[in-house]
Design a protein around this motif. Structure first.
Motif, mmCIF file in Angstrom:
data_model
loop_
_atom_site.group_PDB
_atom_site.id
_atom_site.type_symbol
_atom_site.label_atom_id
_atom_site.label_comp_id
_atom_site.label_asym_id
_atom_site.label_seq_id
_atom_site.Cartn_x
_atom_site.Cartn_y
_atom_site.Cartn_z
ATOM 1 N N ARG A 256 0.825 -1.196 0.000
ATOM 2 C CA ARG A 256 0.000 0.000 0.000
ATOM 3 C C ARG A 256 0.868 1.258 0.000
ATOM 4 N N THR A 257 0.541 2.159 -0.914
ATOM 5 C CA THR A 257 1.110 3.507 -0.944
ATOM 6 C C THR A 257 -0.044 4.451 -1.275
ATOM 7 N N PRO A 258 0.154 5.767 -1.159
ATOM 8 C CA PRO A 258 -0.927 6.684 -1.533
ATOM 9 C C PRO A 258 -1.292 6.624 -3.009
ATOM 10 N N LEU A 259 -0.485 5.942 -3.829
ATOM 11 C CA LEU A 259 -0.733 5.902 -5.273
ATOM 12 C C LEU A 259 -1.377 4.595 -5.733
ATOM 13 N N ILE A 260 -1.701 3.685 -4.798
ATOM 14 C CA ILE A 260 -2.267 2.392 -5.162
ATOM 15 C C ILE A 260 -3.771 2.389 -4.878
ATOM 16 N N PRO A 261 -4.611 2.171 -5.892
ATOM 17 C CA PRO A 261 -6.050 2.040 -5.649
ATOM 18 C C PRO A 261 -6.356 0.679 -5.033
ATOM 19 N N ALA A 262 -7.543 0.529 -4.468
ATOM 20 C CA ALA A 262 -7.933 -0.753 -3.876
ATOM 21 C C ALA A 262 -9.445 -0.855 -3.850
ATOM 22 N N ALA A 263 -9.940 -2.074 -3.875
ATOM 23 C CA ALA A 263 -11.379 -2.318 -3.792
ATOM 24 C C ALA A 263 -11.907 -1.877 -2.435
ATOM 25 N N ALA A 264 -13.176 -1.493 -2.395
ATOM 26 C CA ALA A 264 -13.818 -1.199 -1.123
ATOM 27 C C ALA A 264 -13.982 -2.488 -0.330
ATOM 28 N N LEU A 265 -13.889 -2.384 0.981
ATOM 29 C CA LEU A 265 -14.132 -3.552 1.814
ATOM 30 C C LEU A 265 -15.608 -3.929 1.733
ATOM 31 N N PRO A 266 -15.925 -5.217 1.796
ATOM 32 C CA PRO A 266 -17.326 -5.634 1.737
ATOM 33 C C PRO A 266 -18.178 -4.913 2.780
ATOM 34 N N GLY A 267 -19.294 -4.378 2.324
ATOM 35 C CA GLY A 267 -20.200 -3.675 3.223
ATOM 36 C C GLY A 267 -19.810 -2.250 3.509
ATOM 37 N N ARG A 268 -18.747 -1.722 2.860
ATOM 38 C CA ARG A 268 -18.265 -0.364 3.118
ATOM 39 C C ARG A 268 -18.289 0.444 1.838
ATOM 40 N N SER A 269 -18.657 1.704 1.939
ATOM 41 C CA SER A 269 -18.619 2.627 0.801
ATOM 42 C C SER A 269 -17.479 3.604 1.045
ATOM 43 N N THR A 270 -16.356 3.344 0.440
ATOM 44 C CA THR A 270 -15.183 4.190 0.607
ATOM 45 C C THR A 270 -14.597 4.474 -0.768
ATOM 46 N N GLY A 271 -13.638 5.381 -0.806
ATOM 47 C CA GLY A 271 -12.941 5.643 -2.046
ATOM 48 C C GLY A 271 -12.202 4.408 -2.518
ATOM 49 N N THR A 272 -12.121 4.248 -3.841
ATOM 50 C CA THR A 272 -11.374 3.118 -4.407
ATOM 51 C C THR A 272 -10.259 3.585 -5.327
ATOM 52 N N SER A 273 -10.219 4.896 -5.623
ATOM 53 C CA SER A 273 -9.117 5.450 -6.410
ATOM 54 C C SER A 273 -7.902 5.622 -5.514
#
Length: 407
Positions: free
Chosen positions: A69-86
């Motif tokens: 993980r770095t500030p430049l790596i996107p990631a899927a939202a955790l199940p059941g959570r609405s968060t940024g993915t970019s």
């Protein structure tokens, strides 16, 4: 029983491992950065705001990047959570409300549930975490460490071990809604036939809390032939479970009798310079502050050889750097309330240990099922599918950069 335990978990005459009986397990969470958890939720919001307000190299420094993980790596939202993915640096998105977690045995903390900030969040756990779920959390094994082999919680556990090798996290149910118990196929029917009464997932968990024995290979679970002994252990385990859940699922919060409830006898200073126990006064001393009565058994309560109350205090008083240093200026009132409740829980759990020892003594020579016996009954070996997460296809999950995740 001691001989069978000494024979090793791999022997056919050995007691079954919890891994045999609750086959689906998940490794502990790996956050990768300590600042994403905190004893209080307000600190997490302050840390998030500082990170969002920083740019470039300063944001990267505060973030504490890792290979995952770095500030430049996107990631899927955790199940059941609405968060940024970019990528966080490009679009942090709204602040995700923190979730209550169990940070190792008996330490309730808060976590920012943003997958972009967590090295290994174990989405399979989040996928089945709901109001029906219970998690069994193995304690890391330490020779002569003493204490229990596992604990249980309704909170999402991170599986952190105070010492030794971390244990596994075992959800009681493989699907949301309390569906599909995480038990070896055929186990419930086999035990029900032995004991003449239904064996549910929760009664099995209760028995395990009361009777499981620590071992280098993981908790060992004796399964007696005697139905009366089984019923006795389940009853004890239900009491252990009630205490560990601390009022969750509609239960009452643990309370000691009126004359034994701990109180603050002298105010706890904003930054206590240490923690010690005054055995003569049955008091915990935090700098100039004093809390009593605190039974000696609560003070001495250990998991994996580590004194729980000392570890709880160390996590709240240790010097930290970067975002992890952002926290309350003093000693919040809610921290005192949490300390009083923790003392209560540990005192009540310690009070049940003589009954646990009596149960374990009763298991000696009680004709416990061995791994060979479970093989003969067709319960072992468990099918490979029972060790993998179940498919959960009744909801959509957002993948990196807003794409739908494929489950």
């Amino acid at each position: 029983m001691a001989a069978r335990v000494a024979a090793g978990a791999g022997g056919g005459d050995a007691l079954p491992l919890l891994d045999d009986l609750m086959p689906w397990s998940v490794r502990p969470l790996r956050t990768g950065r300590s600042w994403v958890t905190a004893p209080d939720a307000a600190s997490l919001r302050a840390r998030w705001d500082l990170l969002v307000g920083a740019e470039g190299a300063e944001q990267e420094r505060l973030f504490r990047p890792s290979r995952s993980r770095t500030p430049l790596i996107p990631a899927a939202a955790l199940p059941g959570r609405s968060t940024g993915t970019s990528a966080f640096a490009r679009d942090p998105g709204p602040y995700p409300e923190p979730v209550r977690i169990l940070h190792g045995p008996f330490d309730e903390q808060w976590l920012i549930p943003d997958h972009r900030l967590l090295d290994a969040a174990r989405p399979e756990l989040w996928r089945v975490a709901d109001e029906h779920q219970l998690f069994a959390v193995e304690h890391g094994y330490v020779p002569q460490g003493g204490g229990s082999a596992l604990s249980a919680t309704t909170l999402l556990p991170d599986g952190h071990s105070p010492a030794g090798r971390p244990g596994r996290i075992r959800p009681l149910y493989r699907r949301p809604g309390g569906r599909e118990p995480n038990l070896a196929p055929g186990l419930s029917a086999l035990l029900a036939g032995r004991y003449g009464a239904p064996v549910t997932a929760e009664s099995f968990l209760a028995w395990t809390l009361a009777a499981a024995l620590p071992s280098p290979a993981g908790p060992l679970v004796p399964l007696p032939a005697d139905g009366a002994l089984w019923a006795q252990g389940v009853e004890l385990g239900q009491e252990l479970l009630r205490l560990q859940l601390r009022g969750a699922r509609g239960g009452e919060r643990p309370r000691l009798p009126g004359g034994r409830r701990p109180y603050v006898r002298a105010p706890i200073p904003p930054r206590p310079d240490g923690l010690r126990y005054d055995a003569d006064e049955e008091a915990i001393v935090l700098g100039e502050g004093r809390v009593s009565p605190v039974p000696a058994a609560a003070w001495e309560f250990r998991v994996s050889g580590v004194r729980v109350l000392e570890l709880w205090f160390e996590r709240r008083s240790a010097t930290a750097e970067g975002l992890a240093a952002v926290g309350p200026r003093g000693w919040p009132q809610e921290r005192t309330s949490e300390l009083l409740e923790l003392i209560t829980v540990l005192a009540l759990l310690a009070g049940l240990r003589p009954r646990q020892q009596t149960l374990r003594d009763g298991l000696e020579g009680a004709g416990a099922l061995t791994r060979d016996g479970l093989r003969s009954a067709g319960v072992l070996p468990v099918p490979a599918s029972a060790r993998r997460p179940a498919s959960v296809l009744d909801h959509q999950e957002e993948g990196p950069e807003g794409q739908f995740a494929l489950l």
